[in-house]
Structure formats: C-alpha cells, structure tokens
Design a protein around this motif. Structure first.
Motif, PDB file in Angstrom:
ATOM      1  N   ALA A 116     -39.529  28.405 -28.682  1.00 41.62           N
ATOM      2  CA  ALA A 116     -39.123  27.468 -29.740  1.00 41.62           C
ATOM      3  C   ALA A 116     -37.829  26.775 -29.338  1.00 41.62           C
ATOM      4  O   ALA A 116     -36.921  27.402 -28.805  1.00 41.62           O
ATOM      5  CB  ALA A 116     -38.938  28.221 -31.050  1.00 41.62           C
ATOM      6  N   TYR A 117     -37.768  25.477 -29.589  1.00 42.16           N
ATOM      7  CA  TYR A 117     -36.596  24.704 -29.173  1.00 42.16           C
ATOM      8  C   TYR A 117     -35.975  23.908 -30.313  1.00 42.16           C
ATOM      9  O   TYR A 117     -34.838  23.442 -30.212  1.00 42.16           O
ATOM     10  CB  TYR A 117     -36.974  23.721 -28.056  1.00 42.16           C
ATOM     11  CG  TYR A 117     -37.788  22.554 -28.555  1.00 42.16           C
ATOM     12  CD1 TYR A 117     -37.172  21.331 -28.865  1.00 42.16           C
ATOM     13  CD2 TYR A 117     -39.146  22.672 -28.791  1.00 42.16           C
ATOM     14  CE1 TYR A 117     -37.906  20.275 -29.376  1.00 42.16           C
ATOM     15  CE2 TYR A 117     -39.883  21.628 -29.282  1.00 42.16           C
ATOM     16  CZ  TYR A 117     -39.268  20.429 -29.573  1.00 42.16           C
ATOM     17  OH  TYR A 117     -39.998  19.397 -30.099  1.00 42.16           O
ATOM     18  N   ALA A 118     -36.724  23.705 -31.399  1.00 43.32           N
ATOM     19  CA  ALA A 118     -36.233  22.854 -32.487  1.00 43.32           C
ATOM     20  C   ALA A 118     -36.434  23.552 -33.821  1.00 43.32           C
ATOM     21  O   ALA A 118     -37.502  24.108 -34.079  1.00 43.32           O
ATOM     22  CB  ALA A 118     -36.961  21.506 -32.496  1.00 43.32           C
ATOM     23  N   PRO A 119     -35.411  23.520 -34.663  1.00 46.38           N
ATOM     24  CA  PRO A 119     -35.567  24.132 -35.982  1.00 46.38           C
ATOM     25  C   PRO A 119     -36.402  23.250 -36.902  1.00 46.38           C
ATOM     26  O   PRO A 119     -36.242  22.035 -36.927  1.00 46.38           O
ATOM     27  CB  PRO A 119     -34.122  24.228 -36.490  1.00 46.38           C
ATOM     28  CG  PRO A 119     -33.426  23.077 -35.824  1.00 46.38           C
ATOM     29  CD  PRO A 119     -34.079  22.921 -34.476  1.00 46.38           C
ATOM     30  N   TYR A 120     -37.333  23.865 -37.594  1.00 50.49           N
ATOM     31  CA  TYR A 120     -37.957  23.178 -38.722  1.00 50.49           C
ATOM     32  C   TYR A 120     -37.944  24.151 -39.883  1.00 50.49           C
ATOM     33  O   TYR A 120     -38.424  25.276 -39.774  1.00 50.49           O
ATOM     34  CB  TYR A 120     -39.393  22.727 -38.456  1.00 50.49           C
ATOM     35  CG  TYR A 120     -39.949  22.060 -39.699  1.00 50.49           C
ATOM     36  CD1 TYR A 120     -39.576  20.759 -40.023  1.00 50.49           C
ATOM     37  CD2 TYR A 120     -40.732  22.765 -40.599  1.00 50.49           C
ATOM     38  CE1 TYR A 120     -39.999  20.157 -41.196  1.00 50.49           C
ATOM     39  CE2 TYR A 120     -41.157  22.173 -41.768  1.00 50.49           C
ATOM     40  CZ  TYR A 120     -40.800  20.870 -42.061  1.00 50.49           C
ATOM     41  OH  TYR A 120     -41.207  20.289 -43.237  1.00 50.49           O
ATOM     42  N   TYR A 121     -37.377  23.714 -40.966  1.00 49.76           N
ATOM     43  CA  TYR A 121     -37.307  24.585 -42.129  1.00 49.76           C
ATOM     44  C   TYR A 121     -37.265  23.744 -43.396  1.00 49.76           C
ATOM     45  O   TYR A 121     -36.978  22.546 -43.363  1.00 49.76           O
ATOM     46  CB  TYR A 121     -36.087  25.503 -42.068  1.00 49.76           C
ATOM     47  CG  TYR A 121     -34.779  24.801 -41.769  1.00 49.76           C
ATOM     48  CD1 TYR A 121     -34.035  24.198 -42.787  1.00 49.76           C
ATOM     49  CD2 TYR A 121     -34.287  24.738 -40.476  1.00 49.76           C
ATOM     50  CE1 TYR A 121     -32.841  23.559 -42.515  1.00 49.76           C
ATOM     51  CE2 TYR A 121     -33.098  24.094 -40.191  1.00 49.76           C
ATOM     52  CZ  TYR A 121     -32.378  23.505 -41.218  1.00 49.76           C
ATOM     53  OH  TYR A 121     -31.201  22.864 -40.938  1.00 49.76           O
TER      54      TYR A 121
END
Length: 263
Positions: A116-121
């Motif tokens: 995982a390289y990018a936050p999605y929340y």
C-alpha cells in the motif's frame, strides 16, 4: 525422417519455445528492455491525478509513478484508464502496473498487489472550533453525507441516535452544505476532503477522526515477483526518505500517517 532425427527436431523446437517464453516471462526485464513503464492511472481523480495548467497529469499518484520509473531507470508513460477497463488493460499487457487499486479477495484472484502506498479513508471533517474526537461526539450534531455511498453506511453505523444525518445526491451538495453552515460536519473520503481542507481558510476545517480505512495499492500481473519486489522497494524508500509524506502534505493537505497504509 528417421525416428532419432524426428526426436532431435522436436526437442530443438521445444527448447526454442522454452527460450522464447523465458525471454518474456519477467515483466521487470521487459520494462527495462523497453526503456519505459506503462502505468494505468485515472486521469480525473484529484488530488491523486488530474490535468494541470499545461495539460500534464499531476498529483499524488503521479509522484509515486514517477519515482517507480526513476528507480527502474526508465521513462514514465501514463495511460488513462477507467474503473471498468483497468483490470483488463493490466492483464492484456496494455499497462504494466495500475495506480489506486483497493485490495479485495476477489481482485486478488486475478491480479497481484504491491505494498500500500496511498491512504484512502473516510473521515469526519469539521471546523477547528468544534471539538470532535470520536463517534460519541457526533451526538446532537448535523452531518452532511453523500446518499447511498460507503460514507453514508459508515456514518449511519457509527452515529448516535441523536445525530442528524442530512443526505445529499452528490459531493458538491455535501461540501456546500458544510461550507454554508447548513450542517456542522461532513463525512467524505480523504480525496474529496483534501479539496475542502485546501480552500477554506476562514472555516479552518480539519479531519476529526476516521470511520473506515482502505489504502490504495499498486497492482500488477500475477507471478511477477521481481517487479513486485522492485515496487515495494520504491514505496519503502519513499516512506523512509519522507517523500510520501511530502506528497501527502502537497496533495492531500495532511501529513502521512503510516497507520493509514495498513489494510
């Protein structure tokens, strides 16, 4: 043709076929030989990627894709994809990797995932002046959300009975309700939230807490361990050197929290 000669001919043909397959069995080798990596990316997905004033794509995903290309010593070629065609583009070898792919067991049956390289929340966002630290603080608050989305179901499950949830038909309406003061809070993904955090200096909005986390991965074809390891090394190096944090601050308007890179 004698049996022995026929056998030698078959063996030679089999050996040639094996060599041909081996020469194209490793995507990392092929990418380096081509001098270019083809990266599938959403072309209208701010702040992860969108057209800039000179019409080139800029954003968080572009930063990471460029770092992958630079690390491999090849040219970056961005290929516009959609949610409907991108898996097919990957498995048909029209692209080498895909940006912004959420992990799921169903997808893992047909493609592979690098780190995982990018936050999605999904986050609750409100003015700095309104103290909110958890779901109990949503009591008696008015909250805007996009109807029928994952944000809606996450908020509905978390909100106390006394909270007033106002559901709207699109994100623009959600944002406008929040900015105008029609609601005290809003619940959106961090991609939408970044746009609000960047533009509302007077309101001073901030992320209060998260309702759900589902980070984005770089996807690649099955059984491409060399390429997967190379991509993982790039992501790890970007974290260690603070490059991902810098991209997060620039595009997502918030420091990178490594916890948001955990599925």
């Amino acid at each position: 043709m004698t049996i022995s000669k026929l056998g030698r001919t078959i063996a030679a043909a089999a050996a040639f076929a094996f060599v041909g397959l081996s020469a194209h069995a490793d995507d990392l080798t092929d990418i380096k030989a081509a001098g270019q990596i083809n990266v599938g990316i959403f072309s209208d997905f701010p702040p992860f990627s969108s057209a800039s004033a000179d019409m080139s794509l800029k954003g968080y995903d572009v930063d990471v894709a460029q770092n992958v290309a630079d690390s491999l010593g090849v040219k970056l070629n961005l290929v516009s994809v959609t949610g409907q065609n991108r898996i097919a583009y990957l498995n048909d070898k029209r692209v080498d990797i895909l940006m912004s792919v959420g992990y799921s067991k169903e997808r893992a049956e047909v493609i592979d995932f690098a780190a995982a390289y990018a936050p999605y929340y999904i986050a609750v966002i409100g003015p700095a002046a309104v103290p909110i630290s958890g779901k109990d603080d949503l009591a008696d608050k008015t909250i805007a959300v996009n109807r029928g989305t994952l944000e809606d179901t996450s908020l509905t499950a978390a909100a106390p009975a006394s909270a007033t949830i106002q559901r709207f038909e699109n994100y623009n309406s959600v944002i406008q309700a929040f900015i105008s003061g029609q609601t005290q809070l809003m619940v959106v993904g961090n991609d939408v939230g970044a746009q609000v955090l960047a533009r509302q200096d007077a309101l001073k909005p901030e992320q209060k807490f998260q309702l759900l986390t589902s980070p984005s991965h770089i996807a690649l074809r099955k059984s491409e361990e060399s390429l997967k390891n190379a991509v993982n090394d790039v992501v790890a190096k970007m974290i260690a050197e603070g490059k991902l944090d810098a991209s997060s601050k620039a595009w997502l308007k918030t420091p990178l929290n490594p916890e948001n890179l955990k599925d």
